[in-house]
Design a protein around this motif. Structure first.
Motif, PDB file in Angstrom:
ATOM      1  N   ARG A  83      87.966 -81.001 -47.548  1.00 29.36           N
ATOM      2  CA  ARG A  83      89.311 -81.556 -47.436  1.00 29.36           C
ATOM      3  C   ARG A  83      90.218 -80.687 -46.565  1.00 29.36           C
ATOM      4  O   ARG A  83      91.105 -81.182 -45.883  1.00 29.36           O
ATOM      5  N   GLY A  84      89.957 -79.382 -46.598  1.00 30.13           N
ATOM      6  CA  GLY A  84      90.762 -78.454 -45.827  1.00 30.13           C
ATOM      7  C   GLY A  84      90.459 -78.431 -44.351  1.00 30.13           C
ATOM      8  O   GLY A  84      91.193 -77.800 -43.578  1.00 30.13           O
ATOM      9  N   GLY A  85      89.363 -79.090 -43.929  1.00 31.21           N
ATOM     10  CA  GLY A  85      89.088 -79.206 -42.504  1.00 31.21           C
ATOM     11  C   GLY A  85      87.742 -78.716 -42.037  1.00 31.21           C
ATOM     12  O   GLY A  85      87.432 -78.797 -40.843  1.00 31.21           O
ATOM     13  N   LYS A  86      86.893 -78.207 -42.921  1.00 34.08           N
ATOM     14  CA  LYS A  86      85.570 -77.763 -42.514  1.00 34.08           C
ATOM     15  C   LYS A  86      84.706 -78.954 -42.097  1.00 34.08           C
ATOM     16  O   LYS A  86      84.917 -80.088 -42.546  1.00 34.08           O
ATOM     17  N   ASP A 272      81.920 -88.440 -38.494  1.00 34.46           N
ATOM     18  CA  ASP A 272      81.687 -87.194 -39.228  1.00 34.46           C
ATOM     19  C   ASP A 272      82.073 -85.994 -38.373  1.00 34.46           C
ATOM     20  O   ASP A 272      81.635 -85.884 -37.218  1.00 34.46           O
ATOM     21  N   ARG A 273      82.861 -85.104 -38.922  1.00 40.50           N
ATOM     22  CA  ARG A 273      83.267 -83.901 -38.199  1.00 40.50           C
ATOM     23  C   ARG A 273      82.062 -83.007 -37.947  1.00 40.50           C
ATOM     24  O   ARG A 273      81.271 -82.735 -38.855  1.00 40.50           O
ATOM     25  N   GLY A 274      81.910 -82.585 -36.689  1.00 40.44           N
ATOM     26  CA  GLY A 274      80.807 -81.719 -36.310  1.00 40.44           C
ATOM     27  C   GLY A 274      79.621 -82.449 -35.724  1.00 40.44           C
ATOM     28  O   GLY A 274      78.729 -81.815 -35.157  1.00 40.44           O
ATOM     29  N   ALA A 275      79.580 -83.783 -35.819  1.00 36.34           N
ATOM     30  CA  ALA A 275      78.510 -84.580 -35.214  1.00 36.34           C
ATOM     31  C   ALA A 275      79.000 -85.072 -33.861  1.00 36.34           C
ATOM     32  O   ALA A 275      79.792 -86.015 -33.778  1.00 36.34           O
ATOM     33  N   THR A 306      89.863 -87.509 -38.663  1.00 35.55           N
ATOM     34  CA  THR A 306      91.214 -86.960 -38.577  1.00 35.55           C
ATOM     35  C   THR A 306      92.250 -88.077 -38.516  1.00 35.55           C
ATOM     36  O   THR A 306      91.970 -89.187 -38.044  1.00 35.55           O
ATOM     37  N   ILE A 307      93.441 -87.756 -39.002  1.00 42.67           N
ATOM     38  CA  ILE A 307      94.631 -88.573 -38.795  1.00 42.67           C
ATOM     39  C   ILE A 307      95.605 -87.661 -38.072  1.00 42.67           C
ATOM     40  O   ILE A 307      96.158 -86.727 -38.673  1.00 42.67           O
ATOM     41  N   SER A 308      95.769 -87.875 -36.768  1.00 41.35           N
ATOM     42  CA  SER A 308      96.510 -86.909 -35.945  1.00 41.35           C
ATOM     43  C   SER A 308      97.333 -87.618 -34.890  1.00 41.35           C
ATOM     44  O   SER A 308      97.105 -88.794 -34.579  1.00 41.35           O
ATOM     45  N   GLU A 309      98.277 -86.856 -34.307  1.00 44.02           N
ATOM     46  CA  GLU A 309      99.148 -87.371 -33.262  1.00 44.02           C
ATOM     47  C   GLU A 309      99.761 -86.193 -32.519  1.00 44.02           C
ATOM     48  O   GLU A 309      99.802 -85.077 -33.057  1.00 44.02           O
ATOM     49  N   ARG A 312     104.802 -82.986 -33.817  1.00 40.45           N
ATOM     50  CA  ARG A 312     104.896 -82.833 -35.266  1.00 40.45           C
ATOM     51  C   ARG A 312     104.207 -83.983 -35.973  1.00 40.45           C
ATOM     52  O   ARG A 312     104.436 -85.151 -35.651  1.00 40.45           O
ATOM     53  N   GLN A 313     103.372 -83.657 -36.948  1.00 38.38           N
ATOM     54  CA  GLN A 313     102.592 -84.666 -37.651  1.00 38.38           C
ATOM     55  C   GLN A 313     103.466 -85.463 -38.624  1.00 38.38           C
ATOM     56  O   GLN A 313     104.369 -84.935 -39.270  1.00 38.38           O
ATOM     57  N   SER A 314     103.180 -86.759 -38.732  1.00 36.58           N
ATOM     58  CA  SER A 314     103.828 -87.579 -39.742  1.00 36.58           C
ATOM     59  C   SER A 314     103.377 -87.134 -41.131  1.00 36.58           C
ATOM     60  O   SER A 314     102.275 -86.607 -41.303  1.00 36.58           O
ATOM     61  N   ALA A 315     104.221 -87.358 -42.109  1.00 39.24           N
ATOM     62  CA  ALA A 315     103.892 -86.981 -43.480  1.00 39.24           C
ATOM     63  C   ALA A 315     102.854 -87.934 -44.060  1.00 39.24           C
ATOM     64  O   ALA A 315     102.823 -89.127 -43.730  1.00 39.24           O
ATOM     65  N   ARG A 316     101.990 -87.396 -44.930  1.00 40.00           N
ATOM     66  CA  ARG A 316     101.001 -88.196 -45.657  1.00 40.00           C
ATOM     67  C   ARG A 316     100.837 -87.614 -47.054  1.00 40.00           C
ATOM     68  O   ARG A 316     101.007 -86.426 -47.273  1.00 40.00           O
ATOM     69  N   THR A 317     100.471 -88.485 -48.006  1.00 42.84           N
ATOM     70  CA  THR A 317     100.106 -88.039 -49.344  1.00 42.84           C
ATOM     71  C   THR A 317      98.864 -88.809 -49.790  1.00 42.84           C
ATOM     72  O   THR A 317      98.941 -90.029 -49.955  1.00 42.84           O
ATOM     73  N   PRO A 318      97.717 -88.125 -49.923  1.00 41.50           N
ATOM     74  CA  PRO A 318      97.476 -86.709 -49.628  1.00 41.50           C
ATOM     75  C   PRO A 318      97.348 -86.498 -48.116  1.00 41.50           C
ATOM     76  O   PRO A 318      97.169 -87.462 -47.372  1.00 41.50           O
ATOM     77  N   ALA A 319      97.408 -85.234 -47.692  1.00 41.47           N
ATOM     78  CA  ALA A 319      97.334 -84.899 -46.268  1.00 41.47           C
ATOM     79  C   ALA A 319      96.070 -84.093 -45.995  1.00 41.47           C
ATOM     80  O   ALA A 319      96.136 -82.951 -45.531  1.00 41.47           O
ATOM     81  N   TYR A 320      94.903 -84.667 -46.295  1.00 40.79           N
ATOM     82  CA  TYR A 320      93.643 -83.955 -46.076  1.00 40.79           C
ATOM     83  C   TYR A 320      93.377 -83.790 -44.585  1.00 40.79           C
ATOM     84  O   TYR A 320      93.518 -84.739 -43.805  1.00 40.79           O
ATOM     85  N   ALA A 321      92.966 -82.592 -44.182  1.00 38.49           N
ATOM     86  CA  ALA A 321      92.651 -82.329 -42.778  1.00 38.49           C
ATOM     87  C   ALA A 321      91.379 -83.050 -42.357  1.00 38.49           C
ATOM     88  O   ALA A 321      91.236 -83.455 -41.204  1.00 38.49           O
ATOM     89  N   ASN A 322      90.415 -83.202 -43.269  1.00 40.37           N
ATOM     90  CA  ASN A 322      89.188 -83.948 -43.021  1.00 40.37           C
ATOM     91  C   ASN A 322      89.179 -85.133 -43.975  1.00 40.37           C
ATOM     92  O   ASN A 322      89.098 -84.965 -45.196  1.00 40.37           O
ATOM     93  N   THR A 323      89.279 -86.332 -43.420  1.00 36.63           N
ATOM     94  CA  THR A 323      89.356 -87.535 -44.243  1.00 36.63           C
ATOM     95  C   THR A 323      87.983 -88.094 -44.606  1.00 36.63           C
ATOM     96  O   THR A 323      87.901 -89.131 -45.260  1.00 36.63           O
ATOM     97  N   LEU A 324      86.910 -87.430 -44.153  1.00 37.10           N
ATOM     98  CA  LEU A 324      85.540 -87.792 -44.541  1.00 37.10           C
ATOM     99  C   LEU A 324      85.206 -89.255 -44.261  1.00 37.10           C
ATOM    100  O   LEU A 324      84.798 -90.006 -45.135  1.00 37.10           O
TER     101      LEU A 324
END
Length: 368
Positions: A83-86, A272-275, A306-309, A312-324
């Motif tokens: 969730r933190g971005g790994k 998938d992050r890293g692929a 990712t959910i990115s722009e 400054r990033q828009s707010a999200r709840t939750p704001a996981y860096a890796n959305t899997l």
């Protein structure tokens, strides 16, 4: 009116946003009849959904509907690290619902912020939602065409798909995307945190993995902004495979000036992050394709959950860096293209076996 960019599957108008209040994001849901199932097809060809020439831009709110609960294979990192971005893949985890609204009658819910410059007026808004129906459980396809949405500080309302729903079984997944025009709601409610619930995505663990999420795409007018072509295309089909299947759209017949600036966005599933092996490129007939990338999205791994722009990033709840498994990204178009009267070509491509394309959108300068 939707304009064709190629042979289209038949699009069937179904029904619009229901204005009946169903629930409050902080309180219990009120019983309401289940919306009728939307017409579905195995694939929905990409086509232009919206276009305008105006001073303004395109923004969006987005979030995931599922996240990891525990690792299921020895190679997987912890859920906290994922969730933190790994780098992590959803099929390595037991996946469970995100549910932030404290409502016992909704099994998934999340929030995302629509940010608008001061003085803006919403000209168009469309909600997209989708996911994998078959993981540790099988979700009923009859629920694909409905979700709940609440405006900032407001109550849930049923939203129902108003056109053909893409629904395809492939690569071990039972995948879908639906959408609906929510312009009146967003125009009257404006900027702020929107809550979306009841995205029909499955939880559990499988080789295909669990994934799902939503994106609210918003086009706006603002006299202080440059004159731009604003366009949204959508469809639904798998990417990847041995030949590296891609989806491309063209802002056809609308001249692109030299050194045009703006932004390009996408929504995709099961990245998938890293692929590596997936790219988002832009080009004109007189310029070589330019790969879009930024600090959050490597040039050869844009489908990296990712959910990115820009900025400054828009707010999200939750704001996981890796959305899997869910991507909703906006990239900056920095002016590196040559002029072309044929228009801008945007291409999303993947060489992996499992990925799904849902939405492409752009805000491009009309003159420099």
């Amino acid at each position: 009116m939707r304009n064709s960019l190629g042979p289209l599957l038949r699009r069937v108008t179904l029904c619009a946003l229901s204005l009946a209040v169903v629930a409050t994001p902080g309180g219990p849901a009120v019983a309401a009849p289940t919306p009728p199932a939307a017409t579905e097809a195995a694939a929905a060809t990409f086509a232009q959904r919206y276009h305008a020439l105006q001073h303004g831009g395109i923004t969006r709110a987005a979030n995931t509907a599922v996240t990891c609960r525990k690792p299921m294979v020895a190679r997987a990192v912890s859920c906290a690290s994922a969730r933190g971005g790994k780098a992590a893949a959803n099929n390595d985890f037991d996946m469970f619902y995100v549910d932030v609204d404290k409502d016992p009658n909704t099994y998934n819910s999340s929030r995302g912020e629509v940010r608008l410059p001061p003085g803006s007026r919403v000209s168009y808004a469309r909600l997209y939602w989708g996911g994998n129906l078959r993981v540790g459980e099988q979700k009923p396809p009859r629920d694909n065409g409905s979700a709940l949405i609440a405006e900032p500080g407001g109550s849930y309302r049923h939203v129902r798909a108003d056109t053909l729903v893409g629904h395809r079984t492939a690569h071990g997944a039972d995948a879908f995307q639906a959408s609906a025009d929510v312009t009146p709601l967003v125009r009257s409610s404006g900027a702020g945190l929107y809550t979306v619930a009841q995205v029909n995505a499955a939880m559990g663990h499988s080789k295909a993995g669990a994934w799902g999420g939503w994106t609210l795409v918003v086009a706006y007018e603002n006299e202080a902004a440059p004159l731009r072509h604003l366009a949204v295309w959508d469809g639904f089909d798998s990417l990847g495979g041995a030949r590296g299947r891609s989806h491309a759209v063209r802002l056809a017949g609308l001249p692109v000036p030299a050194r045009a600036k703006g932004s390009v966005g996408m929504v995709a599933y099961d990245g998938d992050r890293g692929a590596t092996g997936d790219t988002l490129t832009v080009s004109t007939g007189r310029s070589r394709p330019v790969r879009l990338s930024d600090a959050a999205n490597p040039a050869r791994d844009v489908l990296n959950s990712t959910i990115s722009e820009p900025g400054r990033q828009s707010a999200r709840t939750p704001a996981y860096a890796n959305t899997l498994g869910y991507d909703s990204d906006i990239f900056r178009l920095d002016g590196g293209l040559k002029a072309d009267r044929k228009g801008l070509l945007i291409r999303l491509a993947s060489r992996r076996e499992s990925a799904w394309a849902g939405v492409l959108f752009a805000a491009v300068d009309a003159k420099r």
